[in-house]
Motif scaffolding. Structure first.
Motif, mmCIF file in Angstrom:
data_model
loop_
_atom_site.group_PDB
_atom_site.id
_atom_site.type_symbol
_atom_site.label_atom_id
_atom_site.label_comp_id
_atom_site.label_asym_id
_atom_site.label_seq_id
_atom_site.Cartn_x
_atom_site.Cartn_y
_atom_site.Cartn_z
ATOM 1 N N ILE A 43 0.839 -1.206 0.000
ATOM 2 C CA ILE A 43 0.000 0.000 0.000
ATOM 3 C C ILE A 43 0.876 1.259 0.000
ATOM 4 C CG2 ILE A 43 -1.667 1.339 1.379
ATOM 5 C CD1 ILE A 43 -2.773 -1.434 2.355
ATOM 6 N N ILE A 44 1.926 1.251 0.803
ATOM 7 C CA ILE A 44 2.820 2.417 0.859
ATOM 8 C C ILE A 44 3.413 2.672 -0.526
ATOM 9 C CG2 ILE A 44 5.023 3.283 1.770
ATOM 10 C CD1 ILE A 44 4.311 1.770 4.419
ATOM 11 N N LYS A 45 3.875 1.625 -1.183
ATOM 12 C CA LYS A 45 4.540 1.804 -2.483
ATOM 13 C C LYS A 45 3.561 2.179 -3.584
ATOM 14 C CE LYS A 45 8.737 -0.650 -1.497
ATOM 15 N NZ LYS A 45 9.214 -1.966 -1.093
ATOM 16 N N GLU A 46 2.402 1.537 -3.607
ATOM 17 C CA GLU A 46 1.481 1.773 -4.722
ATOM 18 C C GLU A 46 0.576 2.984 -4.509
ATOM 19 O OE1 GLU A 46 -0.463 -1.653 -6.358
ATOM 20 O OE2 GLU A 46 1.232 -2.972 -5.908
ATOM 21 N N CYS A 47 0.291 3.328 -3.251
ATOM 22 C CA CYS A 47 -0.700 4.399 -2.996
ATOM 23 C C CYS A 47 -0.083 5.669 -2.420
ATOM 24 C CB CYS A 47 -1.787 3.902 -2.044
ATOM 25 S SG CYS A 47 -2.555 2.382 -2.566
ATOM 26 N N LYS A 48 1.149 5.587 -1.994
ATOM 27 C CA LYS A 48 1.822 6.759 -1.427
ATOM 28 C C LYS A 48 0.945 7.502 -0.415
ATOM 29 C CE LYS A 48 4.324 7.291 -5.772
ATOM 30 N NZ LYS A 48 4.876 5.942 -5.533
ATOM 31 N N PRO A 49 0.710 6.883 0.753
ATOM 32 C CA PRO A 49 -0.133 7.544 1.753
ATOM 33 C C PRO A 49 0.498 8.850 2.241
ATOM 34 C CG PRO A 49 0.944 5.608 2.685
ATOM 35 C CD PRO A 49 1.166 5.559 1.208
ATOM 36 N N THR A 50 -0.335 9.723 2.755
ATOM 37 C CA THR A 50 0.100 11.009 3.297
ATOM 38 C C THR A 50 0.493 10.841 4.766
ATOM 39 O OG1 THR A 50 -1.812 11.759 2.021
ATOM 40 C CG2 THR A 50 -0.600 13.433 3.265
ATOM 41 N N ILE A 51 -0.235 9.956 5.451
ATOM 42 C CA ILE A 51 -0.095 9.780 6.895
ATOM 43 C C ILE A 51 -0.058 8.282 7.208
ATOM 44 C CG2 ILE A 51 -1.256 10.133 9.136
ATOM 45 C CD1 ILE A 51 -2.815 12.499 7.583
ATOM 46 N N ILE A 52 0.838 7.882 8.105
ATOM 47 C CA ILE A 52 0.796 6.518 8.652
ATOM 48 C C ILE A 52 0.629 6.653 10.158
ATOM 49 C CG2 ILE A 52 2.059 4.340 8.948
ATOM 50 C CD1 ILE A 52 3.685 5.051 6.441
ATOM 51 N N ARG A 53 -0.460 6.095 10.692
ATOM 52 C CA ARG A 53 -0.659 6.158 12.157
ATOM 53 C C ARG A 53 -0.762 4.765 12.735
ATOM 54 N NH1 ARG A 53 -2.780 4.730 16.356
ATOM 55 N NH2 ARG A 53 -3.900 3.355 14.970
ATOM 56 N N GLY A 54 0.083 4.456 13.696
ATOM 57 C CA GLY A 54 0.034 3.149 14.341
ATOM 58 C C GLY A 54 0.503 3.230 15.773
ATOM 59 N N ASN A 55 0.492 2.077 16.465
ATOM 60 C CA ASN A 55 1.107 2.058 17.793
ATOM 61 C C ASN A 55 2.605 1.780 17.619
ATOM 62 O OD1 ASN A 55 1.485 -0.801 17.695
ATOM 63 N ND2 ASN A 55 -0.591 -1.124 18.465
ATOM 64 N N ALA A 56 3.337 1.803 18.716
ATOM 65 C CA ALA A 56 4.796 1.691 18.643
ATOM 66 C C ALA A 56 5.232 0.401 17.944
ATOM 67 C CB ALA A 56 5.372 1.777 20.054
ATOM 68 N N SER A 57 4.611 -0.722 18.321
ATOM 69 C CA SER A 57 4.988 -2.001 17.717
ATOM 70 C C SER A 57 4.789 -1.974 16.201
ATOM 71 C CB SER A 57 4.136 -3.138 18.295
ATOM 72 O OG SER A 57 4.543 -3.456 19.599
ATOM 73 N N GLU A 58 3.666 -1.425 15.782
ATOM 74 C CA GLU A 58 3.359 -1.407 14.350
ATOM 75 C C GLU A 58 4.351 -0.546 13.568
ATOM 76 O OE1 GLU A 58 -1.436 -2.103 15.210
ATOM 77 O OE2 GLU A 58 -0.638 -0.075 14.913
ATOM 78 N N ILE A 59 4.661 0.625 14.115
ATOM 79 C CA ILE A 59 5.593 1.524 13.416
ATOM 80 C C ILE A 59 6.981 0.882 13.330
ATOM 81 C CG2 ILE A 59 6.747 3.785 13.532
ATOM 82 C CD1 ILE A 59 3.721 3.850 12.701
ATOM 83 N N MET A 60 7.404 0.284 14.431
ATOM 84 C CA MET A 60 8.716 -0.381 14.410
ATOM 85 C C MET A 60 8.710 -1.570 13.463
ATOM 86 S SD MET A 60 10.208 -0.072 18.298
ATOM 87 C CE MET A 60 8.746 -0.538 19.210
ATOM 88 N N ALA A 61 7.595 -2.295 13.444
ATOM 89 C CA ALA A 61 7.520 -3.487 12.591
ATOM 90 C C ALA A 61 7.643 -3.125 11.113
ATOM 91 C CB ALA A 61 6.205 -4.235 12.831
ATOM 92 N N LEU A 62 7.182 -1.945 10.743
ATOM 93 C CA LEU A 62 7.274 -1.559 9.335
ATOM 94 C C LEU A 62 8.730 -1.388 8.900
ATOM 95 C CD1 LEU A 62 4.280 0.918 8.859
ATOM 96 C CD2 LEU A 62 4.473 -1.445 8.080
#
Lengths: 265, 265, 265
Positions: free
Chosen positions: A113-132
């Motif tokens: 999704i990040i590569k194909e849609c180029k989001p403006t905002i990514i919001r997650g909890n700490a685990s999710e952000i680190m996991a990316l």
């Protein structure tokens, strides 16, 4: 940077004046609460996921929120179709990487999704952000196994790499474009005991971003408003059940007075 | 026509005595609230959508509610299968054309359902009802961009063309078979701030139609009961969160006294 | 057998200490409430159904709950994949046969899951448990058309045949391994007026079974806790709407005092 109570109040007025239509492709668990939160804050929600209508729905929307909470291949196709249409149209796209790191399927889908849609905002909890950024991080399903401050460096790196505003929610919320980082200290310990308030935060970020020019500040306003409403709700709540509904009431009744009284950065 | 408080009370008693099983093929956002509203009013809800069990479910049901809120091809197939079975069986079918006009996919799907399943009742907001007759009407996603009185002529025409009872919900609710038109003036401005109360209204129409011979009056009773419960709930609510739950309580506790005290036509 | 207040208190402490991750493949109607109930009792919920991530999700889960409420072929595939992985891993599997007997599709699917996944626990209402043994039983959609005591013999037979713990919820709850049968008499008549509290009970059984060695007693603790929270909630509720949220609060605040005061076997 001069983000303060007045900024939030201005943004809230703008949101209520524009009443943006926010298109959500989100998970089954939170659809009802997300729609109610958007209505309460003054936005107009629509939930739709069929590939057959994704482009047409984006045409009338002012923001798109993609939340992978209960993903499957058919829904991912809808997300990608809507995301590309939203990028083309130039409206803000929020990605909520629910459970990134919990399974490879989730992490891979987020990057697609990040590569194909180029989001403006990514919001997650700490685990999710680190996991990316790092497949080896520990997660506990969709709940965070880390504190938000542990993810700040990852968030800044992710923001730079993906050219997004990254929002980590937690006891302190961090909002960063990779260079500048804002902090919001509002919120209440009961909030993580209500399912999907993070998903609500993502949708509220979408609503603010749809009606505010500065996306970094829009997200900070969104997180402040979430936290303040949570604090007001917690004063009346006896547990997670009553918290959820007082939270919606608080969002609906939020005004400059409440914001000035509660805001903590 | 002699529709009044007594009619509503009689219909409510009939509904509670028959406790009809209402089969809902409805959207993800409202399933929980719809089921709870049906239980509160005295009906028995079932939510099911798989083509594999549609005919068998209709066999045991007393009404079918088709709501296209989060439609996709697979669900539409279930709707059509159930709708045809319900027509054959002769039980009331309610169509809720959520977001008709917002995308061509929605409008087209509604007409497919109308033609193939011959619904008994169509309940929507003003934008949706107008959109079914004219693709150029303005909509705002799933929220109405028009007042209910603006849609009365369209509703009457739609009722005649499709041989249905058409219900427009709004500040005033209109219920028409094309010739006769009833009005219900109950309700509260907070109600549109709760997602899916329109969808709830459609399900409640199904429950009343399942237990009342005169479908026009059944729908008027349903809309009156919705509005009255909304008014009672609003007295106790501090916002949309508390409104939703007091609304369910009010539906559950509704009796002749409350109906006589609140009814406005 | 010495199941009493102290057993329940011990099990609750163990649950809170281990905070098990409970993987739910459940229906659209109840996902939100189920997740909130699991959070309130101290477990960590995850909702996921895509075949693509089923094995990976089971790897991190401590229990699996399979609920067929809004089944379709794609979801059944996810259920079977997850169920087999869970059996292999040796974590408890709860099957909730929602609406078994209402349609042949549901009854057949339950038996497919029982045979291929070998669940540890089957929790249903009286109609559902009887339907699993006899296709001719009367059901009313997803609501029970029989009292729980009518299903005890069927439950015992089912437990023996399938080598499971069978739980019948109703005015009295019965928990049996085929030989021993425990009874729980907690609960409140308003509870069946809230949709999906049975589904919540299945998930709570999963949480207790994940953190307690004796599965029969784990299920009895789960049903006691459900009933006690329902009683506490009913004291504050004015109807089904307020019951649901006070129920979540009561689950969250439940302690040894409340358990000792309310427990009825």
């Amino acid at each position: 940077m001069n983000f303060n109570e007045t900024t939030i109040c201005d943004h809230l007025v703008q949101l209520k004046n524009t009443a943006p239509l926010v298109h959500n492709i989100t998970n089954f668990v939170v659809m009802n609460n997300t729609a109610n939160a958007l209505l309460s804050i003054g936005a107009s929600p629509v939930m739709a996921h069929a590939v057959e209508e994704m482009k047409d729905m984006v045409v009338i929307a002012s923001a798109l929120v993609i939340n992978i909470g209960t993903l499957n291949p058919e829904w991912i196709e809808g997300m990608l179709t809507a995301g590309k249409a939203a990028t083309e149209k130039g409206i803000p796209i929020v990605l909520d990487p629910v459970g990134a790191g919990a399974t490879p399927y989730r992490t891979t889908t987020c990057w697609k999704i990040i590569k194909e849609c180029k989001p403006t905002i990514i919001r997650g909890n700490a685990s999710e952000i680190m996991a990316l950024l790092n497949a080896n991080v520990k997660t506990k399903g969709v709940d965070s196994a880390a504190a938000s401050e542990d993810a700040v460096t990852a968030a800044q790196q992710l923001a730079k790499e993906t050219n997004t505003i990254v929002v980590i929610s937690g006891e302190t919320d961090y909002i960063t474009n990779g260079t500048e980082t804002l902090q919001i200290k509002n919120g209440h310990p009961l909030m993580p005991k209500v399912t999907g308030l993070g998903c609500t935060a993502s949708a509220i970020c979408g609503a603010f971003a749809a009606s505010t020019e500065n996306t970094l500040e829009a997200c900070a306003s969104a997180m402040a408003v979430m936290g303040i409403a949570g604090e007001i709700a917690a004063e009346k709540a006896q547990g997670p059940g009553t918290l959820q509904l007082h939270f919606l009431d608080a969002l609906y009744n939020l005004d400059a007075n409440a914001i000035q009284k509660h805001f903590k950065a």
